[in-house]
Each structure stands twice: as C-alpha cells, then as structure tokens.
Design a protein around this motif. Structure first.
Motif, PDB file in Angstrom:
ATOM      1  N   GLY A  53      58.375 -27.359   2.809  1.00  0.00           N
ATOM      2  CA  GLY A  53      59.680 -27.316   3.469  1.00  0.00           C
ATOM      3  C   GLY A  53      59.975 -28.523   4.337  1.00  0.00           C
ATOM      4  N   ASP A  54      58.924 -29.205   4.794  1.00  0.00           N
ATOM      5  CA  ASP A  54      59.131 -30.413   5.596  1.00  0.00           C
ATOM      6  C   ASP A  54      57.894 -31.299   5.491  1.00  0.00           C
ATOM      7  OD1 ASP A  54      57.164 -29.362   7.308  1.00  0.00           O
ATOM      8  OD2 ASP A  54      58.629 -28.569   8.715  1.00  0.00           O
ATOM      9  N   ARG A  55      57.963 -32.451   6.130  1.00  0.00           N
ATOM     10  CA  ARG A  55      56.870 -33.428   6.014  1.00  0.00           C
ATOM     11  C   ARG A  55      55.551 -32.890   6.530  1.00  0.00           C
ATOM     12  NH1 ARG A  55      58.061 -39.033   8.600  1.00  0.00           N
ATOM     13  NH2 ARG A  55      58.230 -37.758  10.490  1.00  0.00           N
ATOM     14  N   GLN A  56      55.572 -32.174   7.655  1.00  0.00           N
ATOM     15  CA  GLN A  56      54.322 -31.700   8.229  1.00  0.00           C
ATOM     16  C   GLN A  56      53.615 -30.729   7.284  1.00  0.00           C
ATOM     17  OE1 GLN A  56      52.859 -32.996  11.060  1.00  0.00           O
ATOM     18  NE2 GLN A  56      51.152 -31.898  10.110  1.00  0.00           N
ATOM     19  N   GLU A  57      54.378 -29.892   6.595  1.00  0.00           N
ATOM     20  CA  GLU A  57      53.758 -28.988   5.615  1.00  0.00           C
ATOM     21  C   GLU A  57      53.088 -29.781   4.504  1.00  0.00           C
ATOM     22  OE1 GLU A  57      56.441 -26.058   4.152  1.00  0.00           O
ATOM     23  OE2 GLU A  57      56.540 -24.974   6.047  1.00  0.00           O
ATOM     24  N   LEU A  58      53.731 -30.876   4.067  1.00  0.00           N
ATOM     25  CA  LEU A  58      53.135 -31.721   3.041  1.00  0.00           C
ATOM     26  C   LEU A  58      51.828 -32.336   3.552  1.00  0.00           C
ATOM     27  CD1 LEU A  58      53.198 -33.312   0.340  1.00  0.00           C
ATOM     28  CD2 LEU A  58      54.440 -35.098   1.585  1.00  0.00           C
ATOM     29  N   LEU A  59      51.857 -32.868   4.761  1.00  0.00           N
ATOM     30  CA  LEU A  59      50.654 -33.490   5.311  1.00  0.00           C
ATOM     31  C   LEU A  59      49.534 -32.462   5.486  1.00  0.00           C
ATOM     32  CD1 LEU A  59      52.204 -35.892   7.986  1.00  0.00           C
ATOM     33  CD2 LEU A  59      51.483 -36.427   5.655  1.00  0.00           C
ATOM     34  N   ASN A  60      49.899 -31.231   5.808  1.00  0.00           N
ATOM     35  CA  ASN A  60      48.881 -30.175   5.904  1.00  0.00           C
ATOM     36  C   ASN A  60      48.187 -29.968   4.559  1.00  0.00           C
ATOM     37  OD1 ASN A  60      49.541 -29.799   8.581  1.00  0.00           O
ATOM     38  ND2 ASN A  60      50.802 -27.985   8.224  1.00  0.00           N
ATOM     39  N   ILE A  61      48.966 -29.964   3.482  1.00  0.00           N
ATOM     40  CA  ILE A  61      48.387 -29.790   2.140  1.00  0.00           C
ATOM     41  C   ILE A  61      47.488 -30.971   1.783  1.00  0.00           C
ATOM     42  CG2 ILE A  61      48.940 -29.702  -0.323  1.00  0.00           C
ATOM     43  CD1 ILE A  61      51.460 -28.110   0.459  1.00  0.00           C
ATOM     44  N   SER A  72      34.162 -37.791   7.341  1.00  0.00           N
ATOM     45  CA  SER A  72      34.823 -38.160   8.594  1.00  0.00           C
ATOM     46  C   SER A  72      35.801 -39.304   8.365  1.00  0.00           C
ATOM     47  CB  SER A  72      33.769 -38.581   9.626  1.00  0.00           C
ATOM     48  OG  SER A  72      33.115 -39.776   9.206  1.00  0.00           O
ATOM     49  N   HIS A  73      36.504 -39.705   9.420  1.00  0.00           N
ATOM     50  CA  HIS A  73      37.413 -40.859   9.377  1.00  0.00           C
ATOM     51  C   HIS A  73      38.459 -40.721   8.279  1.00  0.00           C
ATOM     52  CE1 HIS A  73      33.935 -42.343  11.616  1.00  0.00           C
ATOM     53  NE2 HIS A  73      34.684 -43.321  12.087  1.00  0.00           N
ATOM     54  N   THR A  74      38.932 -39.510   8.053  1.00  0.00           N
ATOM     55  CA  THR A  74      39.943 -39.276   7.028  1.00  0.00           C
ATOM     56  C   THR A  74      41.126 -38.534   7.640  1.00  0.00           C
ATOM     57  OG1 THR A  74      38.921 -37.177   6.386  1.00  0.00           O
ATOM     58  CG2 THR A  74      38.227 -39.135   5.161  1.00  0.00           C
ATOM     59  N   GLY A  75      42.185 -38.361   6.858  1.00  0.00           N
ATOM     60  CA  GLY A  75      43.307 -37.549   7.298  1.00  0.00           C
ATOM     61  C   GLY A  75      44.647 -38.246   7.154  1.00  0.00           C
ATOM     62  N   ALA A  76      45.672 -37.440   6.905  1.00  0.00           N
ATOM     63  CA  ALA A  76      47.047 -37.940   6.809  1.00  0.00           C
ATOM     64  C   ALA A  76      47.781 -37.605   8.103  1.00  0.00           C
ATOM     65  CB  ALA A  76      47.756 -37.308   5.611  1.00  0.00           C
ATOM     66  N   ALA A  77      48.630 -38.530   8.547  1.00  0.00           N
ATOM     67  CA  ALA A  77      49.339 -38.346   9.822  1.00  0.00           C
ATOM     68  C   ALA A  77      50.762 -38.876   9.698  1.00  0.00           C
ATOM     69  CB  ALA A  77      48.607 -39.060  10.947  1.00  0.00           C
ATOM     70  N   PRO A  78      51.715 -38.314  10.460  1.00  0.00           N
ATOM     71  CA  PRO A  78      53.097 -38.801  10.429  1.00  0.00           C
ATOM     72  C   PRO A  78      53.197 -40.183  11.054  1.00  0.00           C
ATOM     73  CG  PRO A  78      52.828 -37.182  12.178  1.00  0.00           C
ATOM     74  CD  PRO A  78      51.546 -37.189  11.396  1.00  0.00           C
ATOM     75  N   PRO A  79      54.342 -40.847  10.914  1.00  0.00           N
ATOM     76  CA  PRO A  79      54.515 -42.175  11.521  1.00  0.00           C
ATOM     77  C   PRO A  79      54.326 -42.110  13.031  1.00  0.00           C
ATOM     78  CG  PRO A  79      56.307 -41.696   9.996  1.00  0.00           C
ATOM     79  CD  PRO A  79      55.542 -40.428  10.168  1.00  0.00           C
ATOM     80  N   PRO A  80      53.885 -43.210  13.648  1.00  0.00           N
ATOM     81  CA  PRO A  80      53.686 -43.216  15.112  1.00  0.00           C
ATOM     82  C   PRO A  80      55.006 -43.092  15.852  1.00  0.00           C
ATOM     83  CG  PRO A  80      53.468 -45.432  14.218  1.00  0.00           C
ATOM     84  CD  PRO A  80      53.569 -44.506  13.041  1.00  0.00           C
ATOM     85  N   GLY A  81      54.887 -42.676  17.110  1.00  0.00           N
ATOM     86  CA  GLY A  81      56.083 -42.554  17.945  1.00  0.00           C
ATOM     87  C   GLY A  81      56.208 -41.154  18.494  1.00  0.00           C
ATOM     88  N   GLY A  82      56.357 -41.057  19.817  1.00  0.00           N
ATOM     89  CA  GLY A  82      56.502 -39.757  20.444  1.00  0.00           C
ATOM     90  C   GLY A  82      57.929 -39.246  20.351  1.00  0.00           C
ATOM     91  N   ARG A  83      58.106 -37.992  20.708  1.00  0.00           N
ATOM     92  CA  ARG A  83      59.441 -37.400  20.705  1.00  0.00           C
ATOM     93  C   ARG A  83      60.243 -37.931  21.876  1.00  0.00           C
ATOM     94  NH1 ARG A  83      59.342 -32.441  22.080  1.00  0.00           N
ATOM     95  NH2 ARG A  83      57.162 -32.348  22.721  1.00  0.00           N
ATOM     96  N   GLU A  84      61.463 -38.387  21.605  1.00  0.00           N
ATOM     97  CA  GLU A  84      62.306 -38.933  22.657  1.00  0.00           C
ATOM     98  C   GLU A  84      62.631 -37.839  23.680  1.00  0.00           C
ATOM     99  OE1 GLU A  84      66.563 -41.298  23.194  1.00  0.00           O
ATOM    100  OE2 GLU A  84      65.763 -40.888  21.194  1.00  0.00           O
ATOM    101  N   GLY A  85      62.445 -38.185  24.950  1.00  0.00           N
ATOM    102  CA  GLY A  85      62.751 -37.234  26.010  1.00  0.00           C
ATOM    103  C   GLY A  85      61.676 -36.189  26.234  1.00  0.00           C
ATOM    104  N   ALA A  86      60.504 -36.371  25.610  1.00  0.00           N
ATOM    105  CA  ALA A  86      59.445 -35.375  25.753  1.00  0.00           C
ATOM    106  C   ALA A  86      58.937 -35.334  27.191  1.00  0.00           C
ATOM    107  CB  ALA A  86      58.291 -35.694  24.802  1.00  0.00           C
ATOM    108  N   VAL A  87      58.602 -34.133  27.663  1.00  0.00           N
ATOM    109  CA  VAL A  87      58.047 -33.975  28.999  1.00  0.00           C
ATOM    110  C   VAL A  87      56.585 -34.405  28.976  1.00  0.00           C
ATOM    111  CG1 VAL A  87      57.514 -32.348  30.848  1.00  0.00           C
ATOM    112  CG2 VAL A  87      59.620 -32.083  29.521  1.00  0.00           C
TER     113      VAL A  87
END
Length: 389
Positions: A53-61, A72-87
């Motif tokens: 349904g979204d990118r994170q679900e794909l990366l989970n698979i 070790s030293h493996t894994g898929a991750a979304p592009p860098p960058g925090g959420r704008e306005g995050a606390v």
C-alpha cells in the motif's frame, strides 16, 4: 511552466523489489548467499508486492527477504530526511531526579561543558525545578514534554530554587542542545568516571582511554591520549559500545611498534622512539556491543600478540558494506567484502563473535549500582602483570 508526471506506484514498487533482489544477488560478498537459494527467496516474497500500500510496506517486504541471509550490515531504508516540523527533544544539560518528599524534580547533575555549565547560569546540584518556560512542573509530570524544539524562543527558561517553594526562586535562561549533543555530554561523563576509577584502583599506574567509534575523530583522540599516557607502565584500551567504522589498521599499526631507541636531552625526561608508540602492558575491553571494525580490532590485537582481551564475546557482525540507491531514493545496504581470520581455516568473522581471553560480564545489577566489574578486572589483571614484571 508546469510539468505533470503520473507515477504508476504498483509498477514502481515492483521495479524496486526486483532491483533490491538483483543487487543483493550480484553484490553480496558470498556468491553462495550463505547457503540460501536466492531465486527461491524471490519466488517466495515477490507475490506479496501486489498487495503493497505504500513505500514502507514495500521496504518491510524487502527487509524480510534480505533477512533470510542472516547477515549483518544489510537492510533497505527510505530516503534520508526527517519529517518537517517534527517535535524533537532538547536538553538543558542537567539531570533531574524526582523527589518524593517535595513532589518536585531536583537537580542531580550538571554536565561539564554543557549548556548549563556557564558562569551566568545559576544552578547547583540539589536545586528544585519549579517551572519550565513559565509552566509549573511537579514530579508527577512527564518532564520531557516541556523540553522540545517547538518553543518560540531558542532559550529555555527554568525556574529554580534551593527549596521546594516560590520564595526566593530565580530564573535561569539556557540554550538547550540536541539529543546527539546530549549523548556526547553523557559519554564524556562516562569516560571521565572510568578514568578516575582506574586512577583510584591502580594508584595512578594505569592509563585509561576509550575508543567511541572507528572513525577519524576517534583515531586523532586515540593518538593524543596515547601520548598523554606514554609514561604509564600499563594501559586499558576500552572499546565497549563501539559500533565500528574502519580504523583498526591504523590503531594496530601504532600499537605494534617496538621501542628501538631512547633520546635523553640534558635536564629533561627521556623519550622513547618511535614517539607515537606505546610500550607498556596493554589490555583491550570488549563487550557484546563491540561490532564490525570494533571486532576486527581485538581479533588483530590478539593475533599480533599485543596483550589480552577482557569482557564478553563481541556481536559477530563483520562485513565490509556499501550502499545502492533504488529509483525513489531509497537505499539497500550491500555488504560486498568478507572479513576472515588469517588462520589455517580462514575463519569467516561474520556471525562468529570474538571471544575474550578473560570472560567477565557486567550484570544489570552492576549497571544499576554504578559498578563496572569488567574495568575492575582489567585493572587487577594489569596490576598482576606489572607485579610479575
């Protein structure tokens, strides 16, 4: 000028899945894929992409599939960058503890060189915290909900007093630091406490240094502190909690040097050559969180006969890794370099863990009580060696 692009998300996710699978197939350090049928892994996980349904679900698979390799030293991750306005939590450089008798928080520690350790900030251990930015605070409140980056002013205003009442209270304006900076303050306190402990237990005979990470900053610090302790007859090299990097060659190249001359200027202390070396007794501390290059270091230390290692078995996560970018900017870590011991079996260090020469474990009770059993054992071992020398 406006350009509109229609993105076929299901097709994009299918392409990303295939790209991630193919990247691991042709870049993974072991062509036998740790004994797993990689084509069968694709056949098992690819049908799930249809229901993403979204990118994170794909990366989970993708991560579930890569996890089959047990590497070790493996894994898929979304592009860098925090959420704008995050606390984000911010820290005043003060540790507070709840005081049940008064129902207030009290100052338990002011971090050296932290934002509250200033001439113009009036705060002492034992002071009571009454309010943050004008909002009253009691020990029943979650203190950290008041300490974040959503305030209008950069400075944080703390109302403090030497008693749990408003009479005589004062305000202190502090520019708080980020979580990363706060972690460094805590780290520096931890190192200082252990250095003082080693001085006390050894009567000043043993030096202590800690390698925080296997990076250039830590290498420069190691070189500096090695010169400071060069006249001590023994040294503890602590690399517990070190997540790795790539400087073990430089560290070992320094430690493997042997004294070959002594310079004696008139009226001053003699100096051993090479100047950058250390020629006393040495011991390395390691634990379960010493990982990657921080496992290669104690393994090399032992193989070169530089001294003993003490602590617990290391993590067993030793591969040289890189990164591959997918079409949307997501990344897949791709370990392409295996690391092997130079023994007759050419033992693979991945999933191995480096066992210490002397097994000592700090228990949860030790940690709660501020006791460092491993450090105490290291001091005792070096004192024993110095006594026998």
């Amino acid at each position: 000028f406006v350009a509109k692009v229609k993105i076929d998300k299901p097709a994009t996710w299918q392409q990303m899945f295939d790209d991630a699978w193919r990247t691991m197939k042709y870049r993974f350090y072991d062509p036998n894929m740790h004994g797993y049928d990689w084509d069968a892994m694709r056949a098992r996980y690819q049908p799930l992409v249809e229901f993403v349904g979204d990118r994170q679900e794909l990366l989970n698979i993708i991560n579930e599939m890569i996890g089959e390799l047990n590497a070790s030293h493996t894994g898929a991750a979304p592009p860098p960058g925090g959420r704008e306005g995050a606390v984000q939590t911010q820290h005043p450089g003060i540790e507070f503890t709840a005081d049940e008798a008064s129902g207030r928080y009290r100052v338990a520690h002011v971090y050296e060189n932290g934002p509250a350790d200033k001439d113009w900030v009036k705060v002492r251990v034992g002071d009571y915290l009454l309010a943050v930015d004008g909002r009253p605070v009691t020990a029943r409140d979650n203190l950290w909900k008041y300490m974040h980056n959503q305030r209008l002013n950069r400075a944080m205003t703390l109302k403090l007093n030497d008693r749990p009442s408003e009479d005589g209270a004062w305000e202190a304006r502090i520019e708080p630091v980020s979580t990363a900076q706060y972690a460094t303050l805590r780290y520096e306190r931890w190192v200082k406490e252990r250095r003082e402990m080693v001085d006390r237990l050894s009567g000043g005979r043993i030096g202590y240094l800690h390698i925080r990470a296997m990076d250039q900053t830590s290498l420069r610090k190691f070189e500096k502190e090695l010169r400071e302790f060069r006249n001590k007859p023994a040294l503890i090299i602590d690399q517990r909690w070190n997540g790795g990097g790539n400087i073990e060659q430089q560290l070992l190249a320094i430690l493997v040097q042997r004294e070959y001359q002594i310079w004696q200027p008139r009226g001053t202390e003699p100096t051993e050559r090479p100047f950058a070396g250390y020629f006393g007794r040495k011991i390395v501390l390691q634990n379960w969180r010493s990982a990657s290059n921080a496992e290669m270091f104690p393994a090399g230390f032992r193989a070169l006969g530089l001294g003993k290692t003490l602590g617990t078995t290391t993590m067993g996560a030793v591969i040289g890794t890189g990164s591959y970018s997918l079409i949307d900017g997501s990344t897949v870590r791709t370990p392409g370099v295996g690391v092997y011991l130079a023994d007759a079996k050419r033992t693979n260090m991945e999933n191995l863990g480096v066992k210490p020469d002397i097994e000592v474990e700090n228990t949860p009770e030790d940690n709660l009580n501020g006791k460092d059993r491993q450090l105490e054992a290291a001091v005792a071992e070096l004192l024993k060696e110095l006594g026998a020398k």
